[in-house]
Design a protein around this motif. Structure first.
Motif, PDB file in Angstrom:
ATOM      1  N   HIS A 424     -20.811   5.837  36.329  1.00 57.54           N
ATOM      2  CA  HIS A 424     -20.762   5.693  37.684  1.00 57.54           C
ATOM      3  C   HIS A 424     -21.159   7.107  38.486  1.00 57.54           C
ATOM      4  O   HIS A 424     -21.897   6.944  39.654  1.00 57.54           O
ATOM      5  N   ALA A 425     -21.059   7.976  37.734  1.00 61.35           N
ATOM      6  CA  ALA A 425     -21.779   9.343  38.512  1.00 61.35           C
ATOM      7  C   ALA A 425     -23.260   9.340  38.477  1.00 61.35           C
ATOM      8  O   ALA A 425     -24.140   9.655  39.250  1.00 61.35           O
ATOM      9  N   LYS A 446     -24.192  16.474  34.904  1.00 57.65           N
ATOM     10  CA  LYS A 446     -23.616  16.214  33.442  1.00 57.65           C
ATOM     11  C   LYS A 446     -23.214  14.972  33.395  1.00 57.65           C
ATOM     12  O   LYS A 446     -22.028  14.874  34.086  1.00 57.65           O
ATOM     13  N   GLY A 447     -23.291  14.216  32.348  1.00 54.56           N
ATOM     14  CA  GLY A 447     -22.629  13.218  32.345  1.00 54.56           C
ATOM     15  C   GLY A 447     -22.900  12.287  30.976  1.00 54.56           C
ATOM     16  O   GLY A 447     -23.778  12.603  30.366  1.00 54.56           O
ATOM     17  N   GLU A 448     -22.055  11.437  30.644  1.00 60.31           N
ATOM     18  CA  GLU A 448     -21.792  10.570  29.433  1.00 60.31           C
ATOM     19  C   GLU A 448     -21.421   9.267  29.822  1.00 60.31           C
ATOM     20  O   GLU A 448     -20.364   9.152  30.271  1.00 60.31           O
ATOM     21  N   SER A 449     -22.040   8.324  29.328  1.00 58.16           N
ATOM     22  CA  SER A 449     -21.678   6.800  29.910  1.00 58.16           C
ATOM     23  C   SER A 449     -20.141   6.610  28.878  1.00 58.16           C
ATOM     24  O   SER A 449     -20.147   7.065  27.844  1.00 58.16           O
ATOM     25  N   GLY A 450     -19.422   6.045  29.542  1.00 55.08           N
ATOM     26  CA  GLY A 450     -18.186   5.446  29.107  1.00 55.08           C
ATOM     27  C   GLY A 450     -17.252   6.919  28.608  1.00 55.08           C
ATOM     28  O   GLY A 450     -16.379   6.831  27.645  1.00 55.08           O
ATOM     29  N   CYS A 451     -17.178   7.775  29.574  1.00 57.75           N
ATOM     30  CA  CYS A 451     -16.551   8.963  29.334  1.00 57.75           C
ATOM     31  C   CYS A 451     -15.646   9.313  30.482  1.00 57.75           C
ATOM     32  O   CYS A 451     -15.978   9.879  31.437  1.00 57.75           O
TER      33      CYS A 451
END
Length: 669
Positions: A424-425, A446-451
């Protein structure tokens, strides 16, 4: 009366096998149509596997005993039995897809059609897992996975038996080999059921034991001489096991695993009993259904998917019509395809048989491949093509930047804000960057799917989310020196992590995706209390080093917005996708409450997207005829433009945002 399963199989048609097919196909069909009381109807496939194993053992072992087994003849006979009806079904579904499906859906159908006629669809569906999920109702040929497993077994089984017959020709040796292979496959099945359930479901090595069980019944049947009374009891016990499996097992249980012993042993008992005049299997209805079971099985699933496509899956009238249509199309396929094709091919020699079957298979497979490669977008009206395009209107740097080991800057080189979170970010970071007042300014991402960005949260699914853990650890270790003083936007699909995804087609709530001290099927007060404390601790920690901005949850739709809108347009309708503000309020209440508490205790600011995506009553999935989402919950690059004014407030000289707006009531902003 005394007799044996094996001798009956060799002497002629067995009404008990035909009737057992009826039980299996009725169970599967009623389960797929969602008829109450048949929650375990998928066990019908396991019954089919046992029957197939029994019959194949009779053909191969019986042929070896007589010294007249032909490997090419075996394969050709299987192709004559399976291919004609399957090829017709796949061709019809491809034609229907031309009129009903958007480009990407049609391409997916082409891929599935190709794998179905090449008998590798179980491997394709394993890659796309799974059978019981909501996405399965977008796969028009999902049910062909079982045909692929059977065909893969047919390819290997006679080769192994031919080798065994050379090395160990006695029947005892063949039976021992069956039992050893059965035990090995069952062990693999049980192990994978708890470690890799999708593999346990789809792979031959975890399903072979069910077919081998049928083979063992054939081999044991030659040694049995049961009395009529004992055969009646054996059959009754088998029917009881199958019926109990259908009534008591459901998709929430680990499958196949140990539980698959119930229907398979039940089927084995019925086969071993070999009662030709049984009231359970010999009735006119059972024989009619059993004779047409293959064609009924082929046609029923596309009808189930069709009901979902037209949003009629919960309508009893349409369900009844679908059941009748399954019987009608199954009957037509049997009398107009199966029987004529079998008779016509029987009058040709083996070479012509093979040429015709291979030729037809190549035509359908090549057609499917053309659909897979192209999708033929030119067949769609322009307005449908525009809607379809929004399914791909994502952040163009998603694959590059939505990874725990990546660090990206959006916009200019001068970092003036940070965005941290999950997919979503990623869906909103470009809007944050475009809201900056100067083109030279940029956003660090900085991001990671499902985190879920909450310290102490643990992944409830299989294994540990090392990628998410590393992302949180890296941010924690670098936070104090990571562009200090710059605003930090924390954007997560928080509600789904603690409440579970939106319910699927069956309406059953899904379990939370994360846990803290204990896993739960449904969140309770203790669970929410743990979440609250961990969330507060995490957000207050972030707020120590940066002005912290928390985004209220983006509204989630119940359908994939572009897909639903495009399908409606293909049917000549305009579909308005929306949810009520009250529904939004109820789903996200816990997240709103804890965000308000963070604002009060830690000085975080709250960003509310609802005024930009909703009116007084509803939150919408589209605007001016265009989807705002790429699916059911991620805003598209078109949709995130609506939030530019909200983000721009943060960077304006005027006060940024309200400190902690209250949760909107139904009918209010």
């Amino acid at each position: 009366m005394r007799g044996s399963a094996a001798s009956a199989a060799a002497d002629g048609f067995r009404t008990d096998i035909n009737g057992l097919r009826a039980w299996a196909v009725v169970a599967v069909v009623l389960y797929h149509f969602g008829v109450p009381g048949f929650g375990g109807g998928f066990v019908g496939v396991d019954v089919f596997f046992v029957i197939s194993g029994f019959l194949m053992a009779g053909i191969v072992v019986g042929g070896l005993d007589r010294g007249g087994f032909s490997l090419p003849g075996f394969y050709l006979a299987r192709a004559r039995r399976i291919l004609p009806a399957l090829l017709v079904l796949v061709a019809v579904v491809l034609v229907a897809g031309w009129f009903l499906l958007m480009t990407s859906d049609y391409q997916m159908l082409g891929r599935h059609a190709r794998e179905s006629v090449l008998f590798s669809s179980n491997l394709r569906y394993l890659d796309e897992s799974g059978y019981f999920d909501a996405a399965s109702h977008d796969k028009w040929l999902l049910h062909t996975w079982s045909l692929s497993v059977e065909w893969q077994f047919y390819l290997l089984y006679p080769l192994v038996l031919l080798l065994l017959a050379r090395c160990w020709p006695q029947r005892r040796g063949i039976l021992a080999a069956h039992l050893l292979a059965l035990l090995a496959s069952f062990a693999v099945c049980v192990f994978l059921t708890f470690s890799e359930p999708s593999q346990a479901f789809y792979l031959l090595q975890s399903r072979a034991w069910e077919l081998l069980l049928g083979g063992c019944v054939y081999l044991l049947g030659t040694r049995q001489g049961l009395s009529s009374r004992w055969r009646g009891l054996l059959e009754g016990g088998g029917i009881l096991l199958i019926a109990a499996s259908i009534a008591l097992i459901d998709a929430s249980l680990a499958w196949p695993g140990f539980l698959a012993l119930l229907p398979t042993l039940g089927a084995a008992a019925v086969l071993l009993a070999c009662r030709s005049g049984s009231p359970w299997t010999a009735s006119v209805v059972a024989q009619w259904l059993g004779t047409r079971s293959y064609s009924i099985y082929l046609w029923h699933w596309p009808l189930v998917v069709g009901l979902v496509y037209f949003y009629r899956q919960d309508d009893p009238v349409w369900i009844g019509a679908g059941l009748l249509a399954s019987l009608l199309l199954g009957h037509l396929s049997y009398v107009a395809v199966e029987v004529p094709a079998r008779r016509w091919l029987a009058r040709r020699n083996s070479l012509r048989n093979a040429a015709w079957l291979i030729g037809c298979l190549v035509v359908v497979a090549v057609s499917a491949q053309l659909v897979r490669r192209s999708g033929f977008p030119e067949r769609l009206p322009s307005e449908v093509a525009k809607v379809e395009g929004e399914r791909q209107n994502r952040n163009p740097r998603l694959k590059e930047c939505l990874r725990f080991d990546a660090a990206c800057t959006y916009g200019g080189d001068q970092v003036h804000a940070l965005v941290i979170g999950d997919s979503h970010a990623d869906a909103l970071v470009s809007a944050v960057a475009d809201a900056l007042p100067d083109a030279r300014q940029g956003v660090y991402f900085k991001g990671e799917s499902g985190c879920l960005f909450v310290y102490g949260a643990r992944w409830a699914g299989k294994g540990e989310r090392v990628d998410c853990k590393q992302l949180l650890e890296e941010v924690a270790s670098r936070l104090d020196g990571l562009y200090p003083g710059m605003p930090l936007f924390l954007i997560n699909r928080t509600t789904s992590y603690i409440r579970g995804e939106l319910p699927g087609a069956d309406g059953k709530p899904l379990p939370p995706m994360v846990y803290f001290s204990r896993k739960v099927e449904q969140p309770d007060a203790e669970y929410f209390a743990e979440f609250r404390q961990h969330y507060l601790d995490t957000m207050c920690r972030l707020a120590e080093h940066h002005p912290l901005y928390l985004l209220r949850p983006v509204p989630e739709m119940h359908v994939e917005v572009p897909k639903a809108m495009g399908r409606a347009l293909l049917r000549g309708r305009v579909e308005e996708i929306r949810i009520s503000r009250e529904e939004y309020r109820q789903r996200h209440a816990e997240v709103w409450a804890v965000q308000d508490e963070v604002a009060e205790r830690c000085g975080a600011k709250i960003l509310d997207p609802l005024p930009y995506l909703c009116d007084a009553q509803y939150c919408y999935g589209s605007k001016d005829g265009m989807p705002l989402y790429v699916d059911d919950d991620h805003l598209s690059e078109y949709g995130n433009r609506l939030l530019l004014p909200m983000f721009a407030q943060v960077f304006a000289a005027a006060p940024a945002v309200s400190t902690a707006p209250a949760m909107p009531e139904a009918g209010g902003r």
